[in-house]
Design a protein around this motif. Sequence first.
Motif, PDB file in Angstrom:
ATOM      1  N   VAL A 106     131.834 120.982  39.301  1.00  0.00           N
ATOM      2  CA  VAL A 106     131.158 121.490  40.512  1.00  0.00           C
ATOM      3  C   VAL A 106     130.479 122.827  40.209  1.00  0.00           C
ATOM      4  CG1 VAL A 106     131.564 122.452  42.806  1.00  0.00           C
ATOM      5  CG2 VAL A 106     132.571 120.257  42.171  1.00  0.00           C
ATOM      6  N   VAL A 107     129.199 122.864  40.549  1.00  0.00           N
ATOM      7  CA  VAL A 107     128.397 124.087  40.386  1.00  0.00           C
ATOM      8  C   VAL A 107     127.910 124.509  41.769  1.00  0.00           C
ATOM      9  CG1 VAL A 107     126.245 125.032  39.450  1.00  0.00           C
ATOM     10  CG2 VAL A 107     127.666 123.504  38.052  1.00  0.00           C
ATOM     11  N   LYS A 108     127.993 125.795  42.043  1.00  0.00           N
ATOM     12  CA  LYS A 108     127.410 126.311  43.281  1.00  0.00           C
ATOM     13  C   LYS A 108     126.593 127.547  42.951  1.00  0.00           C
ATOM     14  CE  LYS A 108     126.557 126.744  47.626  1.00  0.00           C
ATOM     15  NZ  LYS A 108     125.791 125.720  48.345  1.00  0.00           N
ATOM     16  N   THR A 109     125.300 127.454  43.283  1.00  0.00           N
ATOM     17  CA  THR A 109     124.399 128.571  43.007  1.00  0.00           C
ATOM     18  C   THR A 109     123.758 129.016  44.316  1.00  0.00           C
ATOM     19  OG1 THR A 109     123.936 127.603  40.853  1.00  0.00           O
ATOM     20  CG2 THR A 109     122.412 129.298  41.611  1.00  0.00           C
ATOM     21  N   TYR A 110     123.843 130.291  44.616  1.00  0.00           N
ATOM     22  CA  TYR A 110     123.168 130.848  45.799  1.00  0.00           C
ATOM     23  C   TYR A 110     121.851 131.446  45.370  1.00  0.00           C
ATOM     24  CZ  TYR A 110     127.690 130.480  48.124  1.00  0.00           C
ATOM     25  OH  TYR A 110     128.845 130.010  48.655  1.00  0.00           O
ATOM     26  N   LYS A 111     120.971 131.595  46.347  1.00  0.00           N
ATOM     27  CA  LYS A 111     119.716 132.285  46.044  1.00  0.00           C
ATOM     28  C   LYS A 111     119.697 133.585  46.811  1.00  0.00           C
ATOM     29  CE  LYS A 111     116.198 129.386  44.187  1.00  0.00           C
ATOM     30  NZ  LYS A 111     114.800 129.003  44.256  1.00  0.00           N
ATOM     31  N   VAL A 112     119.519 134.682  46.114  1.00  0.00           N
ATOM     32  CA  VAL A 112     119.350 135.977  46.775  1.00  0.00           C
ATOM     33  C   VAL A 112     117.880 136.334  46.593  1.00  0.00           C
ATOM     34  CG1 VAL A 112     120.073 138.385  46.868  1.00  0.00           C
ATOM     35  CG2 VAL A 112     121.727 136.603  46.265  1.00  0.00           C
ATOM     36  N   GLY A 113     117.117 136.124  47.644  1.00  0.00           N
ATOM     37  CA  GLY A 113     115.659 136.208  47.504  1.00  0.00           C
ATOM     38  C   GLY A 113     115.229 135.032  46.646  1.00  0.00           C
ATOM     39  N   ASP A 114     114.537 135.318  45.566  1.00  0.00           N
ATOM     40  CA  ASP A 114     114.138 134.242  44.655  1.00  0.00           C
ATOM     41  C   ASP A 114     115.070 134.142  43.446  1.00  0.00           C
ATOM     42  OD1 ASP A 114     112.028 133.542  46.226  1.00  0.00           O
ATOM     43  OD2 ASP A 114     110.609 134.914  45.230  1.00  0.00           O
ATOM     44  N   VAL A 115     116.089 135.018  43.457  1.00  0.00           N
ATOM     45  CA  VAL A 115     116.962 135.070  42.272  1.00  0.00           C
ATOM     46  C   VAL A 115     118.166 134.149  42.456  1.00  0.00           C
ATOM     47  CG1 VAL A 115     118.307 136.616  40.783  1.00  0.00           C
ATOM     48  CG2 VAL A 115     116.271 137.469  41.977  1.00  0.00           C
ATOM     49  N   PRO A 116     118.380 133.177  41.569  1.00  0.00           N
ATOM     50  CA  PRO A 116     119.563 132.327  41.670  1.00  0.00           C
ATOM     51  C   PRO A 116     120.806 133.068  41.190  1.00  0.00           C
ATOM     52  CG  PRO A 116     118.179 131.620  39.843  1.00  0.00           C
ATOM     53  CD  PRO A 116     117.492 132.776  40.463  1.00  0.00           C
ATOM     54  N   VAL A 117     121.843 133.027  42.015  1.00  0.00           N
ATOM     55  CA  VAL A 117     123.093 133.712  41.663  1.00  0.00           C
ATOM     56  C   VAL A 117     124.189 132.644  41.568  1.00  0.00           C
ATOM     57  CG1 VAL A 117     124.788 135.440  42.371  1.00  0.00           C
ATOM     58  CG2 VAL A 117     122.357 135.795  42.868  1.00  0.00           C
ATOM     59  N   PRO A 118     124.699 132.369  40.366  1.00  0.00           N
ATOM     60  CA  PRO A 118     125.737 131.340  40.240  1.00  0.00           C
ATOM     61  C   PRO A 118     127.085 131.870  40.731  1.00  0.00           C
ATOM     62  CG  PRO A 118     125.218 132.272  38.095  1.00  0.00           C
ATOM     63  CD  PRO A 118     124.305 132.939  39.061  1.00  0.00           C
ATOM     64  N   ALA A 119     127.733 131.094  41.613  1.00  0.00           N
ATOM     65  CA  ALA A 119     129.055 131.481  42.109  1.00  0.00           C
ATOM     66  C   ALA A 119     130.134 130.647  41.412  1.00  0.00           C
ATOM     67  CB  ALA A 119     129.128 131.288  43.616  1.00  0.00           C
TER      68      ALA A 119
END
Lengths: 237, 471
Positions: A15-28
């Motif tokens: 399981v991968v979860k990646t958030y986007k902060v603006g246009d920047v992907p932030v992997p959680a």
Amino acid sequence: MTNLSNHSVVALADVVKTYKVGDVPVPALKGITFSIPRQRFTVIVGPSGSGKTTLLNLIGCIDKPTTGQLTVAGQDVATLSDNAISDFRAQRVGFIFQNFSLIPVFSAYENVEYPLLLLGVEAGERRRRTTRMLKAVGLADRGAQRPNQLSGGQKQRVAIARALVKDPDFVLADEPTANLDSETGAAIIQLMRRMQEEYATTFVFSTHDRQLMSHADETFTIRDGLLVEHVSGARPC
Amino acid sequence: MLMLKIAARNLFRNTRRSVTTLSTVAIGAAAILVFGAYITYIQYGVQTNAVQRTGHLQVFRNGYFALGTAAPGTWGIDQYATVLRLIRQDPTLQSLAAVVTPIQSLAGIAGNFENNTSKTFFGVGFVPSERDRMKQWNEYGTGSQGLKRSGLKDDDLAEGITGIGLVRILGLCERLHLDDCPATPPGASEPAEATSGDASPTLINVEELASRDKSDGEPPTPTAGATIDLLAATAGGAPNVVTLRIAKVELQPLKELDDNYVGMNIGLAQNLIYGRSEHKATGIVVQLHRTEDLGVARARLASLFKEHALDLEVRDFTDLNPQYNQIIDLFASIFSFITATISIVVLFTVTNAMSMSVIERTGEIGTTRAMGIRRGGIRKQFLVEGSLLGAIGASVGVMLAQVVAYAVNHSPITWTPPGAGAPIPLRLYMNGAYALIAFTWIGLLVVSALAALIPANRAARMQVVDALRHV
């Protein structure tokens, strides 16, 4: 690492979860695979920002993984519609929140009764189960009081009763003792442990609380979005 | 029921905000209702005034209303007494009609030769006792308007009524001892120097015709008190003159009418228009007990005339009083404007209150969504709260309006409605205004629900994780 099994209430596969902060992907979460066995007191630990809450959100079906497979109570939740997943949560998942999150306009009794109302449980049965659950958490005489008339420990007891009243497949608790003093926290841990055994349900926590960790049957350690350790306690799975 | 309970409790979490919002809705509802009740009263008042004067329906020779008003003598209803009897004896109309009476319209020149003045007039001949009965019509209880009794007698053809303006112009104010009616300044009615040599042809003609009329052997009309001479063309086109004793002077609602109006016994009007030939009537007035029977009565008259092959047309009081619909339309448009303005204010107030509520309860939205409430459930919850605001506010508004109506209806305030000659008590018609109350209550409920829609959708669209994270 624990393999997926039929005795699991939750199973995650890469399981991968990646958030986007603006246009920047932030992997959680960066590809986690493990399963949580049924009827166990399971703790997820890790430093701040390690991905504990994200993992709990995914397990609680209030968020969806970016990639990977998530099976909760035998159901591949990624394929469910928003309404179906809401109904799934209503029936199968109980939540205990760090800040209690009781509904302020409801009395303690009504807060506990509310999940049964959502499930359309008949009035007599509702009354029976709500009263029994309030008694089980030691608040039989506090049912009429509103949350603002209860202490922190009492609020968390109401939250535990609310999570368990619908007899869910598992209960998720995000740092349930974080807002309590150590004595009250210990009492709450004891209560949860007792309830878990009494109702033969599964509890999954995220916590920093060493007291809570010491009660765990299973401990999963997360760091930088990866599962780094799994310790299975003395209690048999 | 659960949602309603939750909504009711949530409304009073922020008491000050809820009370402010409810007050806005309540005052808006009360304003709509009070103005609506006022308009209802105006409508009834204007209708009462019109029906007292012209009845609900008038029967004319076909084409008179469009083409014949300039020559009423030539457009009279032949054998009107037979038509009158037909209407009066019809079982359907008998039960619906309060008064069925003939009228004769006429126009000509009125002269006061003692003062060397003359003036065009238009008048109407009627049966005095039946006209008096018409003046008693008061279906809606809007109170007395103008003079109730003409003071004329059915068997006295010599007496009549005029507008104050007409007697003023004819220089009869002093003679009639009228208040607020200035006497003609000395010399004002005398012919000017330059034209004194050839006096007004109208006056000469009237004098000559009057003396000719008297010399024809007709008995002179008794002229105790003020009299005027009325000259008109007969149906055959010949000039005719009668003398009218002014029994009463009535202020007419419009200056133009007040300066020209002469009311008289129908017999006198017929004598003037038809002389010795067959007497006709311009119209037959039908006044009903209740306005709601107008459609039935009109249809019955039409079928009656068809059965008897009578070439007659029927006009209702809105045709006869074009200002009636104009007044109603004017007030309806003002009412629409006020209602729209209040609705917009309520819309923004409720939207603001609900938006604040959504922001404050973001965490709670997250909790309930996590517990399994669907997006639709959240939306419904806020819509119910908005609707409840509207319902409670509108209900308070209805009560407030009742209090205002009671206060106004028990106050001595008077006003003069359009088309009336005298002031009447101001009333607000709230009792029985069920349609108005329902319209206002449901309308504000819908506006409040619509106002809650945007915040409700915003709440429903929230991501559970984001909502739970909200502090």
